[in-house]
Design an enzyme around this catalytic site. Structure first.
Site, PDB file in Angstrom:
ATOM      1  N   SER A 145       0.815  -1.194  -0.014  1.00 55.03           N
ATOM      2  CA  SER A 145      -0.175   0.060  -0.134  1.00 55.03           C
ATOM      3  C   SER A 145       0.762   1.295  -0.009  1.00 55.03           C
ATOM      4  CB  SER A 145      -1.001  -0.037   1.457  1.00 55.03           C
ATOM      5  OG  SER A 145      -1.822   1.120   1.038  1.00 55.03           O
ATOM      6  N   ASP A 297      -2.596   5.850  -4.064  1.00 59.06           N
ATOM      7  CA  ASP A 297      -1.439   5.107  -3.425  1.00 59.06           C
ATOM      8  C   ASP A 297      -0.957   4.219  -4.480  1.00 59.06           C
ATOM      9  OD1 ASP A 297      -3.676   3.518  -3.439  1.00 59.06           O
ATOM     10  OD2 ASP A 297      -3.161   2.657  -1.308  1.00 59.06           O
ATOM     11  N   ASP A 299      -0.657   0.970  -4.879  1.00 60.85           N
ATOM     12  CA  ASP A 299      -1.749  -0.198  -5.535  1.00 60.85           C
ATOM     13  C   ASP A 299      -2.782   0.368  -5.928  1.00 60.85           C
ATOM     14  OD1 ASP A 299      -2.287   0.050  -2.873  1.00 60.85           O
ATOM     15  OD2 ASP A 299      -3.371  -1.864  -2.938  1.00 60.85           O
ATOM     16  N   ASP A 301      -5.708   1.329  -4.752  1.00 60.13           N
ATOM     17  CA  ASP A 301      -6.853   1.377  -4.240  1.00 60.13           C
ATOM     18  C   ASP A 301      -7.502   2.513  -3.522  1.00 60.13           C
ATOM     19  OD1 ASP A 301      -5.349   0.967  -1.959  1.00 60.13           O
ATOM     20  OD2 ASP A 301      -6.114  -0.960  -1.197  1.00 60.13           O
TER      21      ASP A 301
END
Length: 572
Positions: A145, A297, A299, A301
């Site tokens: 993350s 961010d 990744d 999500d």
């Protein structure tokens, strides 16, 4: 077993020479690295397994990830006997993520499991979508993350596209810890790998557009000035394409940050919660007269949104403010379309603002509350499928999803929705910020603050544990001048009413090491150790009523001062 004894187990022929040489050097030099690398095993927290990359049981490496994947493979065979088992794997831009992804694929295929492996990095929500779209039994994403560059992580998804929850999570963990390192099957079978790429992006983007947009005439789409940055992360592959396909025309990209990199060279932290991460994007918006600034961010999500405030300056909204706007707008659209029947619900978490309870009441839907982490909102959808309709869900840490086509927080769909709202607001002579104030005028103004206390290493973990013990055994009697009237202990699953000293049992939410204090004036303070980082978090929410924009400005100052007083009262 001592730390040294654990480390010496890694000096056998099961491990490669580089690993053994590193450990032997630590032993010979009495290095502090030995202690931190072996004093514990990485655990599955609210975001899966996450840690610093390196050698040891407390690190992300070939062997800890291999052990996790072998345990998952063993569990899948027990759950789907005799079936062709399929697992989708995605990975973000972090250093080693691509290599880790292929290694996990090798372990699975060595166990006779088919793998759908993305050719390049892709956002986590696309992995969640793909698990359901391709009817996979499970999914894996390699990501840490928004953590610093030295971190990586591993999240497991079940066949509904949501992260694993009880009973699967506990059962998988038992399988993982039962695996000896010498039992890991690393010799994969590439014949069992199906490579996927841009063709899957199109399917995912189409689903985002279908589930996230409401203005059929695309009100104001052509007049909205958007600034977007992926902050070196995965969404460069999806978000610009999705915006253009949806009909938004004025999109300025922060070119320097559209280059994927696990070192995140232009920011100290790739965290859209922090204004510094969006500084380059906000600077660009000042040049291009941007109406809305959006960053994601690594990744992809979570998203951060900055809009023009009452002074016309670009200002980052907090996660609760973003989600207030998105949730209210969606429910308003559902109400206008006659889609609310009383069997709908929105999802939230115990550390998120209670504003969503008020919004749900206004529109006649239920607001279900779960533990921290979007996997619990995913569980809500599964638990009530066929009984109640999920509308949207969010949590304070900049996560939101609309509809259930993705079973995790989804920046792409949320960005499309946010841009439609901004365009609709502009077409109607107001800003997104003013729309937020209008919502607060109607249901009450909420304001939040997050306080992080970082304590690293083994001693830090022990200090955090002691802090939780102290807060549990000696709860504050008064916070910011208001008496504490209720203490909720999610580890004990009890709620104590201070006024009559009655303690009741809280049903429906699993045990978790979380404390929440409510005061007479509606202040809410939540205390919990992070499941993914070496810190203890304090979530503060305060509230008041407002009647005008000027009233909002004045109350904002007072509520900010109140949060500072909470911090002082708790000695933070």
């Amino acid at each position: 077993m001592t730390t040294l004894e654990k480390a010496k187990l890694w000096l056998t022929d099961t491990f490669d020479e580089e690993t053994k040489n590193t450990i032997q050097n630590w032993i010979d030099t009495n290095s502090d690295e030995l202690e931190d690398s072996f004093y514990r095993e990485l655990e599955f927290g609210t975001g899966g397994m996450r840690g610093v990359m390196g050698v040891g049981t407390n690190r992300l490496n070939k062997y800890t990830l291999g052990q996790a994947t072998q345990g998952l493979a063993n569990y899948l065979h027990t759950q789907f006997p005799g079936e062709e088992i399929k697992v989708a794997i995605a990975y973000d831009v972090r250093n080693n993520s691509k290599e880790f992804g292929k290694m996990c694929a090798d372990v699975l295929t060595a166990n006779g499991i088919k793998v759908l492996l993305f050719k390049e990095h892709r956002p986590t929500p696309e992995l969640s979508f793909t698990v359901r779209d391709k009817k996979c039994n499970a999914g894996i994403v390699l990501t840490a993350s928004h953590n610093p560059p030295e971190y990586n992580g591993y999240k497991v998804y079940w066949n509904d596209g949501a992260q694993i929850v009880p009973p699967n999570d506990d059962a998988i963990i038992k399988e993982v810890y039962a695996v000896k390192f010498e039992e890991i099957k690393f010799s994969g079978n590439d014949d069992l790998i199906e490579w996927i790429g841009e063709e899957q992006d199109d399917v995912y983007i189409d689903a985002c557009i279908e589930n996230s947009l409401y203005q059929k005439d695309k009100t104001g789409y052509d007049n909205l000035n958007i600034v977007f940055t992926s902050i070196h992360g995965t969404t460069y592959t999806t978000v610009p394409k999705a915006l253009r396909k949806a009909g938004f025309q004025k999109i300025d990209l922060v070119r320097e940050q559209m280059i994927p990199s696990g070192n995140f060279p232009t920011v100290d932290s790739p965290n859209p919660e922090e204004p510094a991460a969006l500084e380059m994007a906000m600077d660009l918006a000042r040049i291009t007269n941007g109406d809305i600034v959006i960053g994601t961010d690594p990744d992809g999500d979570r998203l951060g949104i900055a809009v023009r405030n009452l002074e016309g300056e670009i200002q980052l909204l907090n996660g609760n403010q973003c989600n207030t706007i998105l949730t209210y707008y969606i429910l308003d659209q559902w109400k206008k379309a006659g889609k609310i029947t009383g069997k709908e619900f929105i999802g939230s978490t115990i550390v998120t603002s209670d504003v969503f309870i008020d919004i749900a009441k206004k529109f006649g839907v239920d607001c279900k509350i779960g533990l921290t982490g979007f996997k619990w909102i995913g569980k809500m959808i599964r638990d009530f499928e066929g009984q109640e309709k999920f509308v949207c869900g969010g949590e304070e840490s900049f996560g939101f999803m609309t509809g259930d086509f993705v079973r995790d927080k989804d920046s792409c769909g949320s960005i499309l929705l946010a841009c439609e709202i901004a365009a609709w607001c502009k077409a109607n002579g107001k800003t997104m910020y003013q729309y937020m104030i209008d919502i607060y005028k109607e249901i009450g103004m909420y304001y939040e603050g997050l306080i992080n206390v970082v304590r690293k290493g083994r001693s830090g973990a022990e200090e955090i544990k002691q802090m939780m013990t102290d807060f549990r055994e000696n709860p504050p009697k008064e916070i910011a001048g208001s008496k504490v009237v209720e203490v909720r202990d999610y580890q004990e699953q009890t709620s104590l009413n201070i006024l009559d000293s009655k303690k009741s049992v809280m049903d429906g939410i699993p045990k978790s090491n979380v404390l929440i204090y409510y005061t007479e004036d509606g202040t809410k303070v939540c205390v919990r150790p992070s499941g993914t980082e070496p810190k203890i978090k304090f979530y503060v929410s305060v509230k008041d009523s407002i009647v005008s924009e000027q009233d909002f400005k004045e109350k904002l100052v007072l509520l900010d001062q109140k949060i500072s007083q909470v911090k002082a009262d708790l000695n933070l």
